[in-house]
Design a protein around this motif. Structure first.
Motif, PDB file in Angstrom:
ATOM      1  N   THR B 178      78.380 -38.241  35.434  1.00  0.00           N
ATOM      2  CA  THR B 178      76.259 -37.913  35.167  1.00  0.00           C
ATOM      3  C   THR B 178      76.281 -38.619  36.987  1.00  0.00           C
ATOM      4  OG1 THR B 178      76.584 -40.798  35.992  1.00  0.00           O
ATOM      5  CG2 THR B 178      77.203 -40.360  33.261  1.00  0.00           C
ATOM      6  N   THR B 186      81.315 -42.386  34.180  1.00  0.00           N
ATOM      7  CA  THR B 186      80.855 -43.177  34.191  1.00  0.00           C
ATOM      8  C   THR B 186      81.841 -43.777  32.507  1.00  0.00           C
ATOM      9  OG1 THR B 186      78.814 -42.738  34.888  1.00  0.00           O
ATOM     10  CG2 THR B 186      78.842 -44.087  32.876  1.00  0.00           C
ATOM     11  N   ASP B 188      82.147 -44.299  28.540  1.00  0.00           N
ATOM     12  CA  ASP B 188      80.817 -44.568  27.970  1.00  0.00           C
ATOM     13  C   ASP B 188      81.625 -45.557  26.732  1.00  0.00           C
ATOM     14  OD1 ASP B 188      79.084 -44.009  26.052  1.00  0.00           O
ATOM     15  OD2 ASP B 188      79.653 -42.049  26.345  1.00  0.00           O
TER      16      ASP B 188
ATOM     17  N   THR D 178      71.641 -40.056  30.580  1.00  0.00           N
ATOM     18  CA  THR D 178      73.060 -39.065  30.711  1.00  0.00           C
ATOM     19  C   THR D 178      73.155 -37.477  29.831  1.00  0.00           C
ATOM     20  OG1 THR D 178      74.322 -39.269  28.910  1.00  0.00           O
ATOM     21  CG2 THR D 178      74.893 -40.214  31.059  1.00  0.00           C
ATOM     22  N   THR D 186      73.405 -44.074  27.756  1.00  0.00           N
ATOM     23  CA  THR D 186      74.504 -44.514  27.766  1.00  0.00           C
ATOM     24  C   THR D 186      75.315 -46.170  28.954  1.00  0.00           C
ATOM     25  OG1 THR D 186      75.074 -41.871  28.183  1.00  0.00           O
ATOM     26  CG2 THR D 186      77.123 -43.403  28.578  1.00  0.00           C
ATOM     27  N   ASP D 188      77.052 -48.036  31.017  1.00  0.00           N
ATOM     28  CA  ASP D 188      77.719 -47.737  32.005  1.00  0.00           C
ATOM     29  C   ASP D 188      78.558 -49.606  32.331  1.00  0.00           C
ATOM     30  OD1 ASP D 188      78.753 -47.421  34.738  1.00  0.00           O
ATOM     31  OD2 ASP D 188      77.304 -46.587  35.508  1.00  0.00           O
TER      32      ASP D 188
END
Lengths: 274, 274, 274, 274
Positions: B178, B186, B188, D178, D186, D188
């Motif tokens: 990302t 990142t 998810d 994203t 998303t 994080d």
């Protein structure tokens, strides 16, 4: 210190020469080289029709996929070796050099029998065994940028290709994956002048995959050349609406003719041979 | 209509059983399976030390890379076949089953001689010839999510693996790419319950690659199990500061011991066998 | 059904006319309008020098920030009202219309006393109270795309601006945030022809913020016009190396002169008045 | 050197205390604080029903939007001042402190009359005039992370809030934008332990906006607490299917009850007061 060496900027730009029945086709700084053709080879007649069409309209190189990377195992995977034979026929008849993708490291020899330029697709940009294998060959390689690859990773993939002695690498920007979904990918034209600063390798742009919409292909093709690209890779199909893949982003002959005309004007402005 | 069929949700969750010298290790709903070990096999002694360490601390499966995908052609590529032999020694001594990556479709047979579970790495998630080859094997495959792959593409890659008859696919979330650079990727975790809704396949999480920072590995490991993951893949190294790759994200034995203890508490809360 | 109505494609393209001491400047289809000047107004002398420079080299509109959105509370926030006065001086002397940003809804009246075009910056694209306030004004608004806004969100922000009766909206692509960090942002030129298809509003491109590197500004400026943009917004500074903000992406006079010359050739090719 | 100072890690974690009819509610390290309620205040009866429901089920703070940021000018914008009055009623009846969003810098005084905690939404994270205004107030501010903001930008926004003397900032992760569209955003969770390392400020997670799917809210809520978050912000609606906004991500009372029960177990494991 840059992590790549062989791909790094030098005084001299690399010009790649592809020989065909019709003479020599050059790719690199000072040239504007047009690669065109259908996404996939669908039949002998179909690729011959496309080849004649793009040849007549001024393309320098014919593209066409025999081995197709498909997201789903249920999609048309290409005609394989049969497709390679049809590409050979198309080259024989039109004199156009051929660029086609190799997916499987075990197919390299077979593809090299036919291809004047071998394509490494976006999903294979970090398929290191495939890159290593091609680094020992004497064939020009068109290296598509991974759809989520940074410029540094892309140049390191070129470095892999050059690490075995192959110096003939053509970089191809084809759009990156971002949050924006109104286009198939986001074309990243900023990398064109950036690559020219960082590397001696030629860089071409594929506006068909980058945008995914035929209406956007012509403007982005022109923009790419204005940004300094050394060429274009364009999907052209005689009947986009019946294409087995990527019909939405393929140009008809009429649209490709208009693209060629307008791209030529920009290329001339830029002092490029087309 | 979903584009995948074999990977799609069914009444019954798939439980994968891996047999080793010590009995059977299960992966899937109701279990919390811990895969641990170094990023790369660096020497026989080194992998034996790591194997003993993670075994003692409660890991169920040993990880270790013999063939390493490296962004640069100048980085340590792994020990190759020699590394496979050392993994075999580690299994023999500790009884831990082995998961290791295959990069090259031409290496499948060699890797299968040693591996109890074969890993397909993030960069190879759409290496379709490799997926096709593994679909005809009887080995469990740990399929890492491509670092820019959607959930649909990931499940379609699983579909490729299953299309030849192989039913033993383990999905592994390892972080996506990302705009955020304060972590390596990142992580998810939303995909963990989502995959449980969409598919019958087990899903595990690799917090080491996802975060790239050892300090974040323990909290994210716990979060993954709390989100419903069926297991973890953790990089552990007896001397992270001297590791040939990924040292920054590798846990020491002491940190891994603490992770195991805290993860066990969460797993028990969730009613999972660990 | 499209979620926006007022911003949606109509038969007629919107042409926005800005009146200044020197006559009328038009923005929209068929024109190539150049907005140039420093990132921030730094002093009266400085903005006058820049104004004279860009005027001499053919710019149509002067840009300069009096209120600057800064990521850090410790960065130079602009000269505020004093900066507005200096912009008024620059307009008086050169006859160039002024575009400047409004950050605070409470400053709208003050900025409108001076600005011929009001800029809504990328971070404020979804500052709905500000958009609502400007929708009741009779001033042209340059609406920068949010750095993570989709095309639909951008057009909906334009819809807000038009919802109170204001019809004078200019869209400005300035690069989006992606995983790629070799440029400051990723310039998304695909949206230029896309906006032309979806909307009747003018669209210009800011290659300075989009790339963040002065070396890339000229190629991307040309590419933007070749893609169909109606104009450009360029950062020019008489001494980029001493600029209080964005020096790295600002052009010197000499570089801006070269950009103007090359952009003119492309604009002429495209049949645009410049 | 870190670009932020006031928001930077110190020996002591900041604990924010909110006083209400029922005593004191603490937010910060060592506590697990649950903020719950509907996306928008829809009517007096509706918010009272929701308030009673979440109070009964153990929430500590009531959320509800009176001023709603909406992507389209044609969507329900909230009840405004009337909505604030209904929130006041709900607090009076239940004793729950109120968190509600301020969109317009001109509304700060009105919102502060009612709000125990003021929310700065994701789209306003870089609305610097609003941040500056709130920095001079004595009210706790819940600062949502911009949907495309880096951790550094987020902490710099906190720095703005603290620059005028306000020390009461609560960070709220609510998902980032994203390429992945199978969830709304998303989530994080890696930033939770990262913020704990970088800053002394409390950090809570909003799994409702982060995932956009009610089925994912409970697993991600638990994951957030396991990762070290100091609390949660959950959308609860007595009839999600009739909600004027965000119905798909709102929990019913029954689902929220289950979430509370499971989150409590994790919080106890983590040694947090809930």
């Amino acid at each position: 210190m840059k992590p790549y060496r062989l791909a790094s900027r030098e005084d001299k730009d690399t010009i790649i020469e592809v020989h065909s029945g019709e003479g020599t086709c050059s790719i690199g700084e000072g040239y504007c080289t047009i690669i065109a053709g259908p996404c996939a080879v669908e039949s002998e007649e179909s690729i011959l029709t496309s080849a004649r069409l793009v040849k007549k309209l001024g393309a320098h190189i014919l593209r066409g996929g025999a081995f197709k990377p498909r997201t789903s195992p249920y999609s048309f995977p290409g005609l394989g070796v049969e497709g390679l034979r049809y590409l050979a026929s198309a080259r024989k008849e039109t004199g156009l050099p051929i660029v086609t993708e190799v997916l499987d490291v075990r197919d390299v020899d077979r593809v090299l029998e036919i291809a004047d330029i071998v394509q490494v697709g976006s999903r294979n940009m970090q398929n290191f065994p495939l890159l290593r294998e091609l680094s020992h060959q004497r064939v020009p390689v068109l290296l598509k940028r991974g759809f989520a690859a940074t410029v540094e990773e892309w140049l390191l993939a070129a470095e892999y290709l050059m690490s075995g002695g192959n110096r003939q690498v053509i970089l191809c920007e084809r759009g990156i994956r971002t949050f924006e979904n109104s286009t198939r990918n986001t074309v990243d034209l900023g990398v064109v002048p950036l690559i020219k600063e960082l590397s001696h390798l030629p860089v071409v742009v594929d506006p068909s995959h980058a945008t995914g919409k035929w209406q956007l292909v012509r403007p982005i093709a022109k923009a790419a050349i204005a940004a300094g690209a050394d060429g274009l890779m364009i999907e052209v199909h005689h009947h986009p609406e019946t294409a087995l893949s990527d019909g939405k982003q393929s140009l008809t002959g009429a649209n490709f003719a208009r693209l060629m005309e307008e791209v030529k004007s920009i290329a001339h402005l830029e002092g490029k041979i087309i």
